[in-house]
Scaffold this motif. Sequence first.
Motif, PDB file in Angstrom:
ATOM      1  N   PRO A  34     124.976  -1.475  -8.973  1.00 35.95           N
ATOM      2  CA  PRO A  34     125.004  -0.041  -9.305  1.00 35.95           C
ATOM      3  C   PRO A  34     126.308   0.650  -8.943  1.00 35.95           C
ATOM      4  CG  PRO A  34     122.882  -0.626  -8.374  1.00 35.95           C
ATOM      5  CD  PRO A  34     123.771  -1.839  -8.222  1.00 35.95           C
ATOM      6  N   LEU A  35     127.015   0.153  -7.904  1.00 33.33           N
ATOM      7  CA  LEU A  35     128.289   0.772  -7.542  1.00 33.33           C
ATOM      8  C   LEU A  35     129.264   0.704  -8.703  1.00 33.33           C
ATOM      9  CD1 LEU A  35     130.135   2.078  -5.451  1.00 33.33           C
ATOM     10  CD2 LEU A  35     130.762  -0.218  -4.685  1.00 33.33           C
ATOM     11  N   LEU A  36     129.289  -0.438  -9.401  1.00 34.36           N
ATOM     12  CA  LEU A  36     130.178  -0.578 -10.556  1.00 34.36           C
ATOM     13  C   LEU A  36     129.830   0.451 -11.620  1.00 34.36           C
ATOM     14  CD1 LEU A  36     132.359  -1.988 -12.160  1.00 34.36           C
ATOM     15  CD2 LEU A  36     130.659  -3.675 -12.883  1.00 34.36           C
ATOM     16  N   LEU A  37     128.535   0.628 -11.883  1.00 32.58           N
ATOM     17  CA  LEU A  37     128.119   1.595 -12.895  1.00 32.58           C
ATOM     18  C   LEU A  37     128.521   3.007 -12.508  1.00 32.58           C
ATOM     19  CD1 LEU A  37     124.545   0.231 -13.729  1.00 32.58           C
ATOM     20  CD2 LEU A  37     126.705  -0.243 -14.892  1.00 32.58           C
ATOM     21  N   ILE A  38     128.385   3.324 -11.216  1.00 31.21           N
ATOM     22  CA  ILE A  38     128.775   4.647 -10.740  1.00 31.21           C
ATOM     23  C   ILE A  38     130.269   4.864 -10.925  1.00 31.21           C
ATOM     24  CG2 ILE A  38     129.020   6.096  -8.684  1.00 31.21           C
ATOM     25  CD1 ILE A  38     126.395   4.843  -7.690  1.00 31.21           C
ATOM     26  N   LEU A  39     131.058   3.867 -10.510  1.00 37.88           N
ATOM     27  CA  LEU A  39     132.505   4.002 -10.604  1.00 37.88           C
ATOM     28  C   LEU A  39     132.959   4.110 -12.047  1.00 37.88           C
ATOM     29  CD1 LEU A  39     133.559   1.441  -7.865  1.00 37.88           C
ATOM     30  CD2 LEU A  39     133.714   3.932  -7.744  1.00 37.88           C
ATOM     31  N   LEU A  40     132.363   3.304 -12.920  1.00 34.54           N
ATOM     32  CA  LEU A  40     132.744   3.349 -14.322  1.00 34.54           C
ATOM     33  C   LEU A  40     132.434   4.709 -14.934  1.00 34.54           C
ATOM     34  CD1 LEU A  40     131.617  -0.171 -15.568  1.00 34.54           C
ATOM     35  CD2 LEU A  40     133.923   0.607 -15.024  1.00 34.54           C
ATOM     36  N   SER A  41     131.398   5.368 -14.452  1.00 28.51           N
ATOM     37  CA  SER A  41     131.038   6.674 -14.988  1.00 28.51           C
ATOM     38  C   SER A  41     131.901   7.786 -14.421  1.00 28.51           C
ATOM     39  CB  SER A  41     129.568   6.983 -14.707  1.00 28.51           C
ATOM     40  OG  SER A  41     129.356   7.136 -13.315  1.00 28.51           O
ATOM     41  N   LEU A  42     132.549   7.521 -13.273  1.00 31.80           N
ATOM     42  CA  LEU A  42     133.352   8.559 -12.620  1.00 31.80           C
ATOM     43  C   LEU A  42     134.835   8.443 -12.905  1.00 31.80           C
ATOM     44  CD1 LEU A  42     131.725   8.746  -9.076  1.00 31.80           C
ATOM     45  CD2 LEU A  42     131.656  10.484 -10.845  1.00 31.80           C
ATOM     46  N   ILE A  43     135.316   7.219 -13.117  1.00 29.90           N
ATOM     47  CA  ILE A  43     136.758   6.981 -13.172  1.00 29.90           C
ATOM     48  C   ILE A  43     137.171   6.675 -14.596  1.00 29.90           C
ATOM     49  CG2 ILE A  43     138.664   5.648 -12.215  1.00 29.90           C
ATOM     50  CD1 ILE A  43     136.787   4.936  -9.925  1.00 29.90           C
ATOM     51  N   VAL A 149     134.893   8.437   0.081  1.00 32.49           N
ATOM     52  CA  VAL A 149     133.804   7.578  -0.377  1.00 32.49           C
ATOM     53  C   VAL A 149     133.092   7.037   0.852  1.00 32.49           C
ATOM     54  CG1 VAL A 149     133.268   5.385  -1.515  1.00 32.49           C
ATOM     55  CG2 VAL A 149     134.865   6.977  -2.565  1.00 32.49           C
ATOM     56  N   GLU A 150     131.763   7.062   0.841  1.00 29.90           N
ATOM     57  CA  GLU A 150     130.999   6.731   2.045  1.00 29.90           C
ATOM     58  C   GLU A 150     131.170   5.278   2.471  1.00 29.90           C
ATOM     59  OE1 GLU A 150     126.578   7.473   3.963  1.00 29.90           O
ATOM     60  OE2 GLU A 150     126.909   7.841   1.835  1.00 29.90           O
ATOM     61  N   LYS A 151     131.230   4.366   1.529  1.00 33.06           N
ATOM     62  CA  LYS A 151     131.392   2.943   1.857  1.00 33.06           C
ATOM     63  C   LYS A 151     132.570   2.372   1.082  1.00 33.06           C
ATOM     64  CE  LYS A 151     126.584   1.994   3.143  1.00 33.06           C
ATOM     65  NZ  LYS A 151     126.923   1.722   4.557  1.00 33.06           N
ATOM     66  N   PRO A 152     133.795   2.675   1.531  1.00 27.33           N
ATOM     67  CA  PRO A 152     134.972   2.194   0.800  1.00 27.33           C
ATOM     68  C   PRO A 152     135.081   0.674   0.791  1.00 27.33           C
ATOM     69  CG  PRO A 152     135.599   3.086   2.937  1.00 27.33           C
ATOM     70  CD  PRO A 152     134.166   3.438   2.732  1.00 27.33           C
ATOM     71  N   ASN A 153     134.504   0.013   1.816  1.00 30.71           N
ATOM     72  CA  ASN A 153     134.577  -1.447   1.852  1.00 30.71           C
ATOM     73  C   ASN A 153     133.891  -2.071   0.639  1.00 30.71           C
ATOM     74  OD1 ASN A 153     132.200  -0.382   3.285  1.00 30.71           O
ATOM     75  ND2 ASN A 153     131.645  -2.531   3.577  1.00 30.71           N
ATOM     76  N   GLU A 154     132.797  -1.467   0.174  1.00 24.58           N
ATOM     77  CA  GLU A 154     132.122  -2.004  -0.995  1.00 24.58           C
ATOM     78  C   GLU A 154     132.970  -1.834  -2.248  1.00 24.58           C
ATOM     79  OE1 GLU A 154     128.250  -0.359  -1.377  1.00 24.58           O
ATOM     80  OE2 GLU A 154     127.493  -1.252   0.487  1.00 24.58           O
ATOM     81  N   MET A 155     133.653  -0.696  -2.341  1.00 25.60           N
ATOM     82  CA  MET A 155     134.522  -0.452  -3.494  1.00 25.60           C
ATOM     83  C   MET A 155     135.696  -1.424  -3.496  1.00 25.60           C
ATOM     84  SD  MET A 155     136.312   3.130  -4.597  1.00 25.60           S
ATOM     85  CE  MET A 155     137.375   3.233  -6.044  1.00 25.60           C
ATOM     86  N   ILE A 156     136.258  -1.671  -2.294  1.00 19.68           N
ATOM     87  CA  ILE A 156     137.390  -2.594  -2.193  1.00 19.68           C
ATOM     88  C   ILE A 156     136.953  -4.017  -2.524  1.00 19.68           C
ATOM     89  CG2 ILE A 156     138.989  -3.660  -0.541  1.00 19.68           C
ATOM     90  CD1 ILE A 156     139.258  -0.868   0.734  1.00 19.68           C
ATOM     91  N   GLU A 157     135.758  -4.405  -2.060  1.00 19.73           N
ATOM     92  CA  GLU A 157     135.251  -5.731  -2.388  1.00 19.73           C
ATOM     93  C   GLU A 157     135.072  -5.896  -3.896  1.00 19.73           C
ATOM     94  OE1 GLU A 157     131.740  -5.661  -0.096  1.00 19.73           O
ATOM     95  OE2 GLU A 157     132.667  -6.441   1.723  1.00 19.73           O
ATOM     96  N   LEU A 158     134.546  -4.857  -4.527  1.00 21.02           N
ATOM     97  CA  LEU A 158     134.356  -4.878  -5.965  1.00 21.02           C
ATOM     98  C   LEU A 158     135.701  -5.009  -6.675  1.00 21.02           C
ATOM     99  CD1 LEU A 158     132.493  -4.543  -8.420  1.00 21.02           C
ATOM    100  CD2 LEU A 158     132.768  -2.066  -8.183  1.00 21.02           C
ATOM    101  N   TRP A 159     136.677  -4.263  -6.212  1.00 21.36           N
ATOM    102  CA  TRP A 159     138.019  -4.307  -6.801  1.00 21.36           C
ATOM    103  C   TRP A 159     138.643  -5.679  -6.589  1.00 21.36           C
ATOM    104  CZ3 TRP A 159     143.188  -4.679  -5.231  1.00 21.36           C
ATOM    105  CH2 TRP A 159     144.141  -4.159  -6.102  1.00 21.36           C
ATOM    106  N   TRP A 160     138.461  -6.217  -5.366  1.00 18.90           N
ATOM    107  CA  TRP A 160     139.025  -7.515  -5.024  1.00 18.90           C
ATOM    108  C   TRP A 160     138.449  -8.603  -5.930  1.00 18.90           C
ATOM    109  CZ3 TRP A 160     141.861  -8.638  -0.249  1.00 18.90           C
ATOM    110  CH2 TRP A 160     142.145  -9.993  -0.072  1.00 18.90           C
ATOM    111  N   ALA A 161     137.165  -8.544  -6.224  1.00 15.99           N
ATOM    112  CA  ALA A 161     136.489  -9.581  -6.996  1.00 15.99           C
ATOM    113  C   ALA A 161     136.696  -9.421  -8.495  1.00 15.99           C
ATOM    114  CB  ALA A 161     134.994  -9.558  -6.688  1.00 15.99           C
ATOM    115  N   SER A 162     137.315  -8.334  -8.929  1.00  7.68           N
ATOM    116  CA  SER A 162     137.456  -8.051 -10.348  1.00  7.68           C
ATOM    117  C   SER A 162     138.750  -8.620 -10.904  1.00  7.68           C
ATOM    118  CB  SER A 162     137.424  -6.533 -10.600  1.00  7.68           C
ATOM    119  OG  SER A 162     136.223  -5.977 -10.123  1.00  7.68           O
ATOM    120  N   GLY A 163     138.771  -8.832 -12.208  1.00  8.68           N
ATOM    121  CA  GLY A 163     139.992  -9.221 -12.893  1.00  8.68           C
ATOM    122  C   GLY A 163     140.917  -8.041 -13.063  1.00  8.68           C
TER     123      GLY A 163
END
Length: 361
Positions: A34-43, A149-163
């Motif tokens: 769901p974090l990905l869906l949230i980010l995609l809708s915001l950014i 952002v409340e949990k930036p580590n999750e966002m960074i992990e998502l970014w790290w794992a992405s192409g």
Amino acid sequence: MGLHRPTISNARRQGLPVHVVPRASLQPTVIRFPLLLILLSLIEADAAAFIGWGFASSDEPAFLGRNRCSRSSILTSELPSSALGAAAGGSSSSKNTDASQPQEQQSRRRALLSGKLPITSRTVPLGITNPSVAEERDGKELSVTIWEVEKPNEMIELWWASGESDRETIGDPFGVVMWPGSILAAREMAARRDEIVNRTVLVLGAGTGLEAQAAAMLGAGRVYATDINSLSLRLLDYGIKEAGLDSVVESGVFDLCGTDPLPRADVVLAADILYNQDLGMQVGKRLMEILNMPQEQRPGVIITDSQRFYGTDFAPLLNEELERVGRSTIEWEERDLKVTTSGILVDEDQTYDVTARIISV
């Protein structure tokens, strides 16, 4: 999808911004889809951080021709493990003590940005007082409340794992929290308050907006807070509105690595935006742009750097060019800070000492 968090040592070798090195290895975690869906809708899809090309001519010095500022090199550069906290070298430095106690534990507020993304407040005592509002603040230390952002580590992990293409969509995950250099920039503005009051302040890479709020509180007539990351700007706008400073602070997109000249201002701030070597050189190029302005149009400049990433010190090459044309050179000064910030790669806040460097001209 299961994912092991990158270790801090690996992050340092690859140039990832890290605030503190914990003693224990980081434990596995799970990225929530769901974090990905949230980010995609915001950014917005074009909200890539600090990407620019061109505007160098063949007759420019090598320093002035370096303007390729892609955030992807934060993770892909071959950087030594000593990059964090080690001087980049090449320029003389003097050291002043600017230490203070870490921020007191403040009650944290929580909200949903655009009704979707969990964010949290952070109140940051700046270690300064503001004469213009001392009476209404009972002479207490000036503080700024920003939103992260409340949990930036999750966002960074998502970014790290992405192409790479997905990273362009997600945006820059490092501009969603406060960095120590912003506190140092605020203190320097207080020391130069006569240049701030009723003047126009331009903030480059404003992130969550601590420097922008501080400038407004110190009496700036207008503050232009710029970034390339739409999520950072939304966090900044939220904090500005909550603080009641939206009549003074205006946010907007400005690409530091683009071809547009810097907006007109009396003071220009750039706090902790030296993510990688190319961006560091571009900041130096922008400083040269300012130094080449006619004296009557030239703004004051405050640049801070708390992370010391390898290869980001633009001062040696800038000074070579200044010496070549018979101009006075610039130098970093060092200031000691004790700060409490997001752990970035861990859930908990971290309190630590850091020696930041500053150029103030």
